[in-house]
Motif scaffolding. Structure first.
Motif, PDB file in Angstrom:
ATOM      1  N   TYR A  39       0.809  -1.217   0.000  1.00 17.86           N
ATOM      2  CA  TYR A  39       0.000   0.000   0.000  1.00 17.86           C
ATOM      3  C   TYR A  39       0.846   1.274   0.000  1.00 17.86           C
ATOM      4  O   TYR A  39       0.351   2.336   0.339  1.00 17.86           O
ATOM      5  CB  TYR A  39      -0.937  -0.002   1.210  1.00 17.86           C
ATOM      6  N   GLN A  41       2.092   3.157  -2.447  1.00 17.84           N
ATOM      7  CA  GLN A  41       1.771   4.189  -3.422  1.00 17.84           C
ATOM      8  C   GLN A  41       0.324   4.671  -3.350  1.00 17.84           C
ATOM      9  O   GLN A  41      -0.088   5.462  -4.188  1.00 17.84           O
ATOM     10  CB  GLN A  41       2.052   3.649  -4.832  1.00 17.84           C
ATOM     11  N   THR A  42      -0.439   4.230  -2.377  1.00 20.54           N
ATOM     12  CA  THR A  42      -1.827   4.655  -2.275  1.00 20.54           C
ATOM     13  C   THR A  42      -1.949   5.910  -1.422  1.00 20.54           C
ATOM     14  O   THR A  42      -1.085   6.202  -0.600  1.00 20.54           O
ATOM     15  CB  THR A  42      -2.704   3.539  -1.669  1.00 20.54           C
ATOM     16  N   TYR A  43      -3.025   6.612  -1.621  1.00 15.88           N
ATOM     17  CA  TYR A  43      -3.233   7.878  -0.937  1.00 15.88           C
ATOM     18  C   TYR A  43      -3.435   7.676   0.568  1.00 15.88           C
ATOM     19  O   TYR A  43      -2.885   8.406   1.376  1.00 15.88           O
ATOM     20  CB  TYR A  43      -4.440   8.600  -1.549  1.00 15.88           C
ATOM     21  N   LEU A  44      -4.199   6.670   0.948  1.00 12.54           N
ATOM     22  CA  LEU A  44      -4.483   6.443   2.365  1.00 12.54           C
ATOM     23  C   LEU A  44      -3.534   5.447   3.016  1.00 12.54           C
ATOM     24  O   LEU A  44      -3.658   5.161   4.204  1.00 12.54           O
ATOM     25  CB  LEU A  44      -5.923   5.978   2.541  1.00 12.54           C
ATOM     26  N   GLY A  45      -2.626   4.883   2.250  1.00 13.36           N
ATOM     27  CA  GLY A  45      -1.628   3.979   2.811  1.00 13.36           C
ATOM     28  C   GLY A  45      -2.233   2.686   3.328  1.00 13.36           C
ATOM     29  O   GLY A  45      -3.094   2.083   2.706  1.00 13.36           O
ATOM     30  N   TRP A  48      -6.048   1.408   3.644  1.00  5.42           N
ATOM     31  CA  TRP A  48      -6.778   0.695   2.604  1.00  5.42           C
ATOM     32  C   TRP A  48      -6.969  -0.773   2.952  1.00  5.42           C
ATOM     33  O   TRP A  48      -7.926  -1.406   2.491  1.00  5.42           O
ATOM     34  CB  TRP A  48      -6.069   0.787   1.258  1.00  5.42           C
TER      35      TRP A  48
END
Length: 102
Positions: A39, A41-45, A48
């Motif tokens: 996770y 590279q995701t916005y919420l880390g 998610w």
């Protein structure tokens, strides 16, 4: 020419579980690194990992329980959650196995 045979040592389940207990902190570190890498590279880390199944469970509950009136003997959210666990487990196995072949 001499023939050398290599034999693997048979490990009992009890020995395996003992070594797992001995290195439990290392297993935890590796698991946390894997989750963070997945996770990263995701916005919420890492959130998610919790939010995604919760959102899917909410959609399933609203769609099948409230709109389509699917009846179950247990609470529908629990029924859908157990199905999601099994589906995600086998889905993860299939996707990981397919990448290991190539």
């Amino acid at each position: 020419m001499a023939v050398t045979r290599i034999h693997s040592e048979q490990t009992r389940l009890q020995d395996y579980l003992r070594s797992l207990r001995d290195y439990w902190s290392l297993v935890g570190i590796f698991a946390w690194q894997e989750i963070r890498a997945q996770y990263a590279q995701t916005y919420l880390g890492v959130a998610w990992a919790i939010l995604r199944p919760a959102i899917i469970l909410s959609v399933f509950t609203v769609l099948f329980h409230f709109l389509l009136h699917v009846s179950t003997t247990s609470p529908y959210a629990l029924f859908a959650f157990t199905g999601m666990i099994a589906w995600n487990f086998f889905s993860q196995i299939a996707s990981t196995a397919s990448t290991s072949i190539t």
